[in-house]
Write a protein that holds these residues in place. Sequence first.
Motif, mmCIF file in Angstrom:
data_model
loop_
_atom_site.group_PDB
_atom_site.id
_atom_site.type_symbol
_atom_site.label_atom_id
_atom_site.label_comp_id
_atom_site.label_asym_id
_atom_site.label_seq_id
_atom_site.Cartn_x
_atom_site.Cartn_y
_atom_site.Cartn_z
ATOM 1 N N LYS A 108 0.977 -7.749 -3.928
ATOM 2 C CA LYS A 108 1.390 -8.000 -4.309
ATOM 3 C C LYS A 108 1.883 -6.936 -5.186
ATOM 4 C CE LYS A 108 4.781 -10.635 -4.151
ATOM 5 N NZ LYS A 108 4.938 -12.070 -4.638
ATOM 6 N N GLU A 109 1.098 -6.205 -4.809
ATOM 7 C CA GLU A 109 1.396 -5.053 -6.462
ATOM 8 C C GLU A 109 1.255 -3.861 -5.858
ATOM 9 O OE1 GLU A 109 -1.187 -6.084 -10.250
ATOM 10 O OE2 GLU A 109 0.209 -7.850 -10.718
ATOM 11 N N VAL A 110 -0.110 -3.918 -4.948
ATOM 12 C CA VAL A 110 -0.165 -2.487 -4.489
ATOM 13 C C VAL A 110 0.718 -2.170 -3.034
ATOM 14 C CG1 VAL A 110 -1.840 -0.749 -3.556
ATOM 15 C CG2 VAL A 110 -2.304 -2.504 -5.746
ATOM 16 N N LEU A 111 0.277 -2.639 -2.004
ATOM 17 C CA LEU A 111 0.746 -2.930 -0.062
ATOM 18 C C LEU A 111 2.259 -3.383 -0.464
ATOM 19 C CD1 LEU A 111 -1.696 -4.906 1.373
ATOM 20 C CD2 LEU A 111 -2.200 -2.471 1.271
ATOM 21 N N PHE A 112 2.222 -4.120 -1.037
ATOM 22 C CA PHE A 112 3.954 -3.904 -1.397
ATOM 23 C C PHE A 112 4.693 -3.072 -1.858
ATOM 24 C CE2 PHE A 112 6.110 -8.686 -0.894
ATOM 25 C CZ PHE A 112 4.997 -9.351 0.186
ATOM 26 N N GLU A 113 3.706 -1.968 -2.689
ATOM 27 C CA GLU A 113 4.778 -1.041 -3.507
ATOM 28 C C GLU A 113 4.538 0.296 -2.985
ATOM 29 O OE1 GLU A 113 6.659 -1.207 -6.175
ATOM 30 O OE2 GLU A 113 5.931 -3.447 -6.728
ATOM 31 N N SER A 114 4.060 0.500 -1.776
ATOM 32 C CA SER A 114 4.437 1.477 -0.944
ATOM 33 C C SER A 114 5.014 1.754 0.177
ATOM 34 C CB SER A 114 2.526 1.209 -0.683
ATOM 35 O OG SER A 114 2.167 2.516 0.513
ATOM 36 N N PRO A 115 5.793 2.379 0.241
ATOM 37 C CA PRO A 115 7.240 2.643 2.016
ATOM 38 C C PRO A 115 6.322 3.066 2.737
ATOM 39 C CG PRO A 115 8.209 3.389 0.181
ATOM 40 C CD PRO A 115 6.692 2.608 -0.952
ATOM 41 N N VAL A 116 6.056 4.037 1.818
ATOM 42 C CA VAL A 116 4.945 5.214 3.396
ATOM 43 C C VAL A 116 3.531 4.149 4.517
ATOM 44 C CG1 VAL A 116 4.089 7.097 3.624
ATOM 45 C CG2 VAL A 116 5.341 7.234 2.349
ATOM 46 N N THR A 117 3.272 3.416 3.008
ATOM 47 C CA THR A 117 2.438 3.186 4.115
ATOM 48 C C THR A 117 2.905 1.746 5.064
ATOM 49 O OG1 THR A 117 0.546 2.913 2.941
ATOM 50 C CG2 THR A 117 0.704 1.252 3.891
ATOM 51 N N ILE A 118 3.546 1.247 4.581
ATOM 52 C CA ILE A 118 4.451 0.108 5.318
ATOM 53 C C ILE A 118 5.089 0.950 6.133
ATOM 54 C CG2 ILE A 118 7.036 -1.362 5.670
ATOM 55 C CD1 ILE A 118 6.389 -1.801 3.006
#
Length: 297
Positions: A108-118
Amino acid sequence: MNLDRAVEALVFGAVEGLTEFLPVSSTGHLLLLGHVLGVDGEGASWKTFVVLIQLGAILAILLVYFRRLLGIALALPSDPGARRFVAGILIAFLPAAVIGAGLHKYIKEVLFESPVTICIALIVGGIILLMIDRMRLKPRYTDITAYPMSLYLKIGFCQCLAMIPGVSRSGSTIAGALLMGTDKRSAAEFSFFLAMPTMVGAFVYDLYKNKSVLDFADAQYIALGFAAAFVAGLIVVKLFLEIVSRRGFAPFAWWRIAVGTLGLIAVLAFPQGHLRKSAEIAPAYRAAPGMVMAAVL
């Protein structure tokens, strides 16, 4: 109730319902749309909204498969096959339950905050789906109730890849199942059944962890998103298996690549919330960006 937020809730709910059971990553679509509109800056309540509106999609698939689920439930006391299938679903669900609970904060705090990763995950996942769709695989398993127990577990571990937003829960389970010998239709159908405990578990756990940040106003918008996700989910579930049977996964693979590419352009070209701020200059068009992005995503 704020009309603008209500429209946003309906748009996000529709996007959730339309993408949840397709191998395109509903969470990835929602987070990208939220990033462009600046909604993802609203804190824990936004992230919780993304998870909780999935309940609408869950109920949609429960309704579609109600008769079959009822038949399995009634057969449990007397039919070893029914008991074996339920055990297989639970075994497949177990890896996500354990790993998801352990990594919940990081997700929730790291992966959800990375639109480039998405966006990268969407593109890479699309390429992988295209490759798998073009392979001449020979199915060994076509009945989801008769999969080997080890296969149920392996598919469950494949599902864990979807904890990275943009990977897709259904996409990872379907791709894994195909590579391990299932046919396309049964792989897609099993992903539906596995979604039930997985999404219910995510809903309950996230609601428990974030109950302190939700208020009555949040509940209203969650309800709207839930309703939109339910209706859209009903439409998609009924069409998905037919599309897969006739055309395979290529259409969804190209969709992922297109959305990931457009998402990268949008994320790099516009600062967070650019469209929302632009819309505030012209109030009459404030809801329009959400509609346009929903149509694209």
